[in-house]
Design a protein around this motif. Structure first.
Motif, PDB file in Angstrom:
ATOM      1  N   PHE A  38     -56.554  19.288 -17.588  1.00 63.86           N
ATOM      2  CA  PHE A  38     -55.203  19.824 -17.439  1.00 63.86           C
ATOM      3  C   PHE A  38     -55.169  21.091 -16.597  1.00 63.86           C
ATOM      4  CE2 PHE A  38     -54.736  17.207 -21.249  1.00 63.86           C
ATOM      5  CZ  PHE A  38     -53.529  16.571 -20.996  1.00 63.86           C
ATOM      6  N   ALA A  39     -56.332  21.641 -16.252  1.00 67.68           N
ATOM      7  CA  ALA A  39     -56.378  22.848 -15.435  1.00 67.68           C
ATOM      8  C   ALA A  39     -55.628  22.626 -14.129  1.00 67.68           C
ATOM      9  CB  ALA A  39     -57.826  23.250 -15.160  1.00 67.68           C
ATOM     10  N   GLY A  40     -54.751  23.559 -13.764  1.00 71.50           N
ATOM     11  CA  GLY A  40     -53.946  23.434 -12.566  1.00 71.50           C
ATOM     12  C   GLY A  40     -52.596  22.798 -12.813  1.00 71.50           C
ATOM     13  N   ASP A  41     -52.394  22.248 -14.000  1.00 69.03           N
ATOM     14  CA  ASP A  41     -51.131  21.629 -14.386  1.00 69.03           C
ATOM     15  C   ASP A  41     -50.241  22.692 -15.034  1.00 69.03           C
ATOM     16  OD1 ASP A  41     -49.242  19.642 -14.748  1.00 69.03           O
ATOM     17  OD2 ASP A  41     -50.658  18.234 -15.664  1.00 69.03           O
ATOM     18  N   THR A  42     -49.022  22.324 -15.373  1.00 69.27           N
ATOM     19  CA  THR A  42     -48.099  23.238 -16.049  1.00 69.27           C
ATOM     20  C   THR A  42     -47.489  22.550 -17.261  1.00 69.27           C
ATOM     21  OG1 THR A  42     -47.524  24.370 -13.979  1.00 69.27           O
ATOM     22  CG2 THR A  42     -45.982  24.608 -15.820  1.00 69.27           C
ATOM     23  N   LEU A  43     -47.518  23.213 -18.406  1.00 75.22           N
ATOM     24  CA  LEU A  43     -46.880  22.694 -19.616  1.00 75.22           C
ATOM     25  C   LEU A  43     -45.385  22.956 -19.505  1.00 75.22           C
ATOM     26  CD1 LEU A  43     -47.034  21.487 -22.465  1.00 75.22           C
ATOM     27  CD2 LEU A  43     -47.501  23.783 -23.333  1.00 75.22           C
ATOM     28  N   THR A  44     -44.593  21.906 -19.406  1.00 74.83           N
ATOM     29  CA  THR A  44     -43.157  22.074 -19.157  1.00 74.83           C
ATOM     30  C   THR A  44     -42.295  21.970 -20.405  1.00 74.83           C
ATOM     31  OG1 THR A  44     -42.932  19.700 -18.666  1.00 74.83           O
ATOM     32  CG2 THR A  44     -43.359  21.191 -16.810  1.00 74.83           C
ATOM     33  N   GLU A  45     -42.760  21.227 -21.408  1.00 71.35           N
ATOM     34  CA  GLU A  45     -41.904  21.000 -22.575  1.00 71.35           C
ATOM     35  C   GLU A  45     -42.736  20.587 -23.781  1.00 71.35           C
ATOM     36  OE1 GLU A  45     -37.954  18.298 -23.778  1.00 71.35           O
ATOM     37  OE2 GLU A  45     -39.183  17.740 -22.038  1.00 71.35           O
ATOM     38  N   VAL A  46     -42.308  21.026 -24.960  1.00 70.44           N
ATOM     39  CA  VAL A  46     -42.890  20.554 -26.217  1.00 70.44           C
ATOM     40  C   VAL A  46     -41.736  20.021 -27.052  1.00 70.44           C
ATOM     41  CG1 VAL A  46     -44.265  21.103 -28.250  1.00 70.44           C
ATOM     42  CG2 VAL A  46     -44.689  22.314 -26.101  1.00 70.44           C
ATOM     43  N   ALA A  47     -41.839  18.760 -27.461  1.00 70.56           N
ATOM     44  CA  ALA A  47     -40.746  18.122 -28.194  1.00 70.56           C
ATOM     45  C   ALA A  47     -41.280  17.392 -29.418  1.00 70.56           C
ATOM     46  CB  ALA A  47     -40.010  17.140 -27.279  1.00 70.56           C
ATOM     47  N   ALA A  48     -40.393  17.166 -30.371  1.00 67.14           N
ATOM     48  CA  ALA A  48     -40.732  16.423 -31.583  1.00 67.14           C
ATOM     49  C   ALA A  48     -39.880  15.167 -31.665  1.00 67.14           C
ATOM     50  CB  ALA A  48     -40.504  17.289 -32.821  1.00 67.14           C
ATOM     51  N   VAL A  49     -40.521  14.064 -32.057  1.00 64.81           N
ATOM     52  CA  VAL A  49     -39.814  12.824 -32.372  1.00 64.81           C
ATOM     53  C   VAL A  49     -40.361  12.363 -33.715  1.00 64.81           C
ATOM     54  CG1 VAL A  49     -39.294  10.456 -31.715  1.00 64.81           C
ATOM     55  CG2 VAL A  49     -39.540  12.214 -29.947  1.00 64.81           C
ATOM     56  N   GLY A  50     -39.555  12.476 -34.755  1.00 65.35           N
ATOM     57  CA  GLY A  50     -40.059  12.185 -36.092  1.00 65.35           C
ATOM     58  C   GLY A  50     -41.201  13.124 -36.422  1.00 65.35           C
ATOM     59  N   LYS A  51     -42.354  12.562 -36.780  1.00 65.70           N
ATOM     60  CA  LYS A  51     -43.532  13.368 -37.099  1.00 65.70           C
ATOM     61  C   LYS A  51     -44.484  13.483 -35.913  1.00 65.70           C
ATOM     62  CE  LYS A  51     -43.446  11.559 -41.835  1.00 65.70           C
ATOM     63  NZ  LYS A  51     -44.242  10.900 -42.894  1.00 65.70           N
ATOM     64  N   HIS A  52     -44.053  13.045 -34.748  1.00 67.36           N
ATOM     65  CA  HIS A  52     -44.885  13.045 -33.552  1.00 67.36           C
ATOM     66  C   HIS A  52     -44.563  14.250 -32.677  1.00 67.36           C
ATOM     67  CE1 HIS A  52     -46.270   8.746 -34.008  1.00 67.36           C
ATOM     68  NE2 HIS A  52     -45.249   8.804 -34.845  1.00 67.36           N
ATOM     69  N   LEU A  53     -45.600  14.857 -32.096  1.00 69.68           N
ATOM     70  CA  LEU A  53     -45.443  16.007 -31.210  1.00 69.68           C
ATOM     71  C   LEU A  53     -45.809  15.578 -29.795  1.00 69.68           C
ATOM     72  CD1 LEU A  53     -44.784  19.109 -31.629  1.00 69.68           C
ATOM     73  CD2 LEU A  53     -47.233  19.475 -31.283  1.00 69.68           C
ATOM     74  N   LEU A  54     -44.949  15.917 -28.836  1.00 65.94           N
ATOM     75  CA  LEU A  54     -45.137  15.525 -27.443  1.00 65.94           C
ATOM     76  C   LEU A  54     -45.179  16.762 -26.561  1.00 65.94           C
ATOM     77  CD1 LEU A  54     -42.499  12.635 -27.412  1.00 65.94           C
ATOM     78  CD2 LEU A  54     -44.971  12.392 -27.719  1.00 65.94           C
ATOM     79  N   MET A  55     -46.325  16.994 -25.908  1.00 59.72           N
ATOM     80  CA  MET A  55     -46.459  18.076 -24.942  1.00 59.72           C
ATOM     81  C   MET A  55     -46.417  17.462 -23.553  1.00 59.72           C
ATOM     82  SD  MET A  55     -49.443  20.424 -26.644  1.00 59.72           S
ATOM     83  CE  MET A  55     -49.252  21.093 -28.301  1.00 59.72           C
ATOM     84  N   ARG A  56     -45.380  17.805 -22.786  1.00 57.52           N
ATOM     85  CA  ARG A  56     -45.179  17.198 -21.473  1.00 57.52           C
ATOM     86  C   ARG A  56     -45.583  18.163 -20.371  1.00 57.52           C
ATOM     87  NH1 ARG A  56     -39.624  15.422 -24.088  1.00 57.52           N
ATOM     88  NH2 ARG A  56     -40.229  13.397 -24.957  1.00 57.52           N
ATOM     89  N   PHE A  57     -46.205  17.595 -19.331  1.00 55.81           N
ATOM     90  CA  PHE A  57     -46.745  18.396 -18.238  1.00 55.81           C
ATOM     91  C   PHE A  57     -46.087  18.021 -16.919  1.00 55.81           C
ATOM     92  CE2 PHE A  57     -49.787  18.551 -21.608  1.00 55.81           C
ATOM     93  CZ  PHE A  57     -50.352  19.818 -21.536  1.00 55.81           C
ATOM     94  N   ALA A  58     -46.131  18.961 -15.966  1.00 54.39           N
ATOM     95  CA  ALA A  58     -45.499  18.756 -14.662  1.00 54.39           C
ATOM     96  C   ALA A  58     -46.080  17.567 -13.918  1.00 54.39           C
ATOM     97  CB  ALA A  58     -45.627  20.033 -13.825  1.00 54.39           C
TER      98      ALA A  58
END
Length: 266
Positions: A38-58
């Motif tokens: 993930f080095a060089g990427d950007t973390l754009t969003e952290v979201a929850a759906v039910g009990k699941h965690l989603l970290m989205r990257f550019a």
């Protein structure tokens, strides 16, 4: 406890702290032959759906995790690095001055294309804490009603019917409704039951607590959950308990034999 409300609070905290941060360095320890970086990427969003965690990257990737009972995302000081051998560390992301985000003892941790998130969360029913719950509660009611002979306790825990509700909220919301946990789904008012659970969880989310009694003193935070053989806080009857069954949605259950008597069912 990692239920929908706690995961949503976690997502909000991580998004507020880390969204927009570039990844300076990283390690993903669940990779195959080609290491995931993930080095060089950007973390754009952290979201929850039910009990699941989603970290989205550019880059169009999503780091999907499910904490279950033991996993945790911990924030460490800037430039923190794990010991060379850390068997329970699944991944870490160096997000500069904001700190290092690390997945500890995470039972589910995987990378998917953001456009293919449906492969890991597409089976879920309506999210009981999502903004569109009012529009989708009818769908959740229909899902539960499709198996009228299934115990309501089990139906609430099946994340394909509705997602986000966990063991604690299922047990406590049934107590508040005076519903026996093993009453058939088809014998109760499903819409009222789901609405009650939603309102309880929403209040817990807003107050940042999983106390269902409103009493934060030790041993008095829950009506029946975890209180086997102790007196019901409403009527004094010893709380009953049944161990988890073979079905993955048949979890440990507590109830009051008096307040939730089968004779009281709708």
């Amino acid at each position: 406890m990692a239920e929908g409300d706690s995961i949503r609070r976690l997502a909000t905290r991580l998004h507020t702290t880390f969204a927009g941060a570039p990844v300076l360095d990283s390690e993903y320890r669940r990779g195959g032959e080609v290491p995931v970086r993930f080095a060089g990427d950007t973390l754009t969003e952290v979201a929850a759906v039910g009990k699941h965690l989603l970290m989205r990257f550019a880059s169009g990737r999503t780091l999907h995790s499910h904490l279950r009972m033991q996993g945790s995302w911990r924030t460490h000081r800037p430039a923190w690095r794990p010991r060379p051998v850390a068997d329970r560390l699944g991944a870490w992301l160096d997000l500069g001055e904001r700190g290092v985000l690390a997945a500890h003892d995470m039972p589910v941790l995987e990378v998917v294309a953001t456009t293919r998130e449906h492969t890991v969360i597409g089976h879920l029913g309506p999210d009981i804490l999502a903004a569109d719950w009012a529009e989708r509660i009818g769908e959740a009611v229909a899902n539960v009603a499709a198996a009228p002979d299934l115990p309501i306790r089990q139906a609430l825990m099946d994340q394909r019917n509705l997602c986000g509700i966990g063991n604690l909220w299922a047990v406590e919301s049934l107590f508040i409704g005076g519903i026996h946990p093993y009453a058939r789904s088809g014998a109760i008012d499903i819409a009222a039951t789901l609405d009650r659970a939603h309102r309880m969880m929403l209040l817990g989310l807003r107050n940042a607590t999983q106390s269902t009694t409103g009493d934060l003193r030790r041993g008095r935070t829950h009506w029946v959950y975890g209180r086997y053989r102790r007196p019901c806080l409403r009527c004094g009857t010893p709380v009953a308990f049944r161990a988890a069954g073979a079905d993955p949605y048949d979890r440990e259950t507590w109830w009051c034999p008096h307040c939730q008597s089968t004779r009281r069912q709708v």
